[in-house]
Design an enzyme around this catalytic site. Sequence first.
Site, PDB file in Angstrom:
ATOM      1  CG  HIS A 250      -4.076  62.057  13.924  1.00  0.00           C
ATOM      2  ND1 HIS A 250      -3.823  63.241  13.300  1.00  0.00           N
ATOM      3  CD2 HIS A 250      -3.693  61.091  13.052  1.00  0.00           C
ATOM      4  CE1 HIS A 250      -3.325  62.994  12.098  1.00  0.00           C
ATOM      5  NE2 HIS A 250      -3.241  61.695  11.924  1.00  0.00           N
ATOM      6  NE  ARG A 270       1.044  66.409  10.168  1.00  0.00           N
ATOM      7  CZ  ARG A 270       1.231  65.404  11.019  1.00  0.00           C
ATOM      8  NH1 ARG A 270       2.361  65.289  11.673  1.00  0.00           N
ATOM      9  NH2 ARG A 270       0.272  64.535  11.232  1.00  0.00           N
TER      10      ARG A 270
END
Lengths: 631, 337
Positions: A250, A270
């Site tokens: 990740h 994000r």
Amino acid sequence: MSTAIERHLYDVVVIGAGGAGLRAAIEARLAGKRTAIISKSLFGKAHTVMAEGGAAAAMGNANSRDNWMVHFRDTMRGGKFLNNFRMAELHAKEAPERIWELETYGALFDRTKDGKISQRNFGGHEYPRLAHVGDRTGLELIRTLQQKIVSLQQEDYAETGNYESRIRVFQETTVTELLLDGDRVAGAFGYYRESGEFVLFEAPAVVLATGGVGRSYKVTSNSWEYTGDGHALALRAGATLINMEFLQFHPTGMVWPPSVKGILVTESVRGDGGVLRNSEGKRFMFDYVPDVFRKQYAETEEEADRWYTDPDNNRRPPELLPRDEVARAINSEVKAGRGSPAGGVFLDIASRMPAEQIIRRLPSMHHQFKELADVDITKEPMEVGPTCHYVMGGVEVEPDTGAAFGRVQGLFAAGEVSGGMHGSNRLGGNSLSDLLVFGKRAGEHASAYVDTLPARPKPAKVDVAAAVEVALAPLVRTGGENPYTLQQDLQVVMGDLVGIIRREGELTDALKRLQELRVRVANVSSDGGRRYNPGWHLALDLRNMLVVSECTAKAALEREESRGGHTREDFPKMSPQWRRVNLVCSVDEAGEVHLDRKPVPRMRDELLSLFERSELTKYMTDEELSELEAE
Amino acid sequence: MKRHFRVWRGDASGGDLRDFDVEVNEGEVVLDIIHRLQATQTPDLACRWNCKAGKCGSCSMEINGKPRLGCMTRMSTFTEDETITITPIRTFPVIRDLVTDVSFNYEKARETPAFAPPPGLAPGEYRMQQVDVERSQEFRKCIECFLCQNTCHVIRDHDENKPAFSGPRNFIRAAELDMHPLDDRTDRKEFAQASQGLGYCNITKCCTEVCPEHIKITDNAIIPMKERVVDRRYDPLVWLGRKIFRRDQLESAENMAPSTTVGVAGTSGGTTLGASGVPHSSVRLPESAPIGPDGRMDVAELLAPQQGGLSPFGEDISFPLPPEYITYTHPERDKNQ
């Protein structure tokens, strides 16, 4: 302590009580099978609770242009066309039903204005697609399935006077061995963690839903349970693993402070406007958009920023590239000396939106960092870096049924422990939907398999005795090595030599060191008795971690290309030849790992036609393309 | 730097606090220290944990006597010379070291009737508004760490109450289903009162205080359920009214008075009678949920000045009320009756 063994008879035994396991168990019970759920932890504590973003399903609630074909396309692109196309197809088609079904179990997803399930944007998904509950979707999923099982138990109680007459949860119980009758699964052997007493489940069908392998890595978001138990059980029972070289790191795990090291910062940070910057303050992701994605991603900061409010007329910000691309970009920045003090980069949402908006959109993220690390994400950027997160590889299964390949029968796998669905890289949000779709299928087909059997397979007494001996060995042995030291050494080998960026020399070295560790693990010993002894438990788990690590290292050495969750510095390009190859691991009688190449199944034409030819040229060999031409 | 720890070790047959000096680094939490203890000094020290991120609710323990999650207790919250004492949660029987038998909670959960899907609605046809699901969503944040169950004095040190009392964790489950927009059962409150032992709770708010998810267990689940479950027959004000009014007055008095709640709500108190002979009531007018400009309620309790939704008793009251605030006086029995 005695070596008396408690025996139980079931039709279907599900190993693992995360999303996939619980969903499989529900299905088996609904099919009328006596079902046992075996969980290493307490009921409802599964690693699934860590999933934050959501469950991807093309329901089309947020954008009516979304449908299963778009979802299928996104999944194949994300996996770099190595996915088992049939699994990706089933997944995209069935995910919406599985999500809606959860509502009938009592799940409460966030809603759209017209009262439907709200869907959010996520990396790699063309449309907003993730059904979610704030940023605790995994918890909602587990709790919902847990409560559905309780409700089934209540139905059974009303009918039989016993909650556990048809479905029973064995909490804090570890399975150490699968037992066979010839080539057929006959049961599972394990111990109660609480008491250390042994238990034998006799069952003609076993569903593996044990999750991943992350505990073999230094920096990981995975809990202690993720020791590759299911992978190892399958191997030892004669099943095969595919694509074990593909591990997802990740991109944004916390790297500082230590109390939160490895903990994920969800991608929705994000998706909602968070940007990545290096130590020079530069928004560096624009430099890392690969050619295959060039058309879909913004080239300027202005365009990227416009996308958040007007996604139809602007291209996506490069921060939302698939996870492997972002992880590699961060890794390159750090290696180039532009990293943060703790060896990550900065994820900045604080300067992008007002504090109250951050808190509203990311409540548990804010809460978590405030409480765990005294970091206020509304005031300062986070220090993040790649964290071992998910294994794409796993038990090779028949796509429609979840039945394991290899010589064993009656073994099924679903969820992270199974392989193929995600190809070389999993899209965020596809995990929770994977659990539901293939958990259900595995439960259903395990039940159907039981019905086809003329007689119940019987586990052999010698096998049980052997399993007892293996389980007791670390306690009987004295003066052997400390399991914790061995685990740390394994984590160092895997983290440093089989990590996110790989090289031939390091992989060869890793294999040598894994052999050395194998000798040492065979000599592990633990003090203390059998009652809730974590040292003993770890000593037994080490054996599984080791064999699975060996598969990963071997496959990583073999695959001479870079694709998705496998990056070779010495072979930095994606190779169309290698796209046609699955790497399959098996274990022989002596416990040696063997690696074979197997062709990737060819996608059906109607599915192929969902892609533009120009896109296929990025993945396929000239030979394949001319074949397509000829048709 | 080495710090001093005392950790309870033992099993059901007994045990004691053992002393350890353990290295502590900057930014660590108590669970990090337990892991270091396991790796360096006591490999068989039993302790539950999973996510190490405050999301699974496994590492419940008592740290310096306070029910806490080990992974959510930063070492920096202690002074440098402070000895840190770690004991298992006390309300449940010890299995070994810091691990306790929490099966009580699962048994009680099993006795709580599950979600009843609305008949006639197929999967995919469920429609609910965000404001309506948010009330239940607050309770669904529960990570089942059972710290609320552990701290609740009804069962802490009172095993004899356990059979009749389900505890705060299951009260919020009942409240969650009660507030679920599509749950088909209508008897959640009555069930909580009759079968979960809601009446044992005297709203000392200890459960709310220890909740790592900051769920307002008392204010948003227990009190609203108690308030609505209190039938007039249990209401002392109404009882008093029955004693002092004639039957013909009583009808109108009962009809005119808003639903009366006494004791915990009391500011002006209902025992003074107005000129009309109808008891005054200070019961709060109904309040709508606080909806922001975007038409949604704030998800984050952290955003609001207080956690969760608003207390039905107003924000400036905390419990228990000091006795001088309670205007209710117990009536003398009529000796002629």
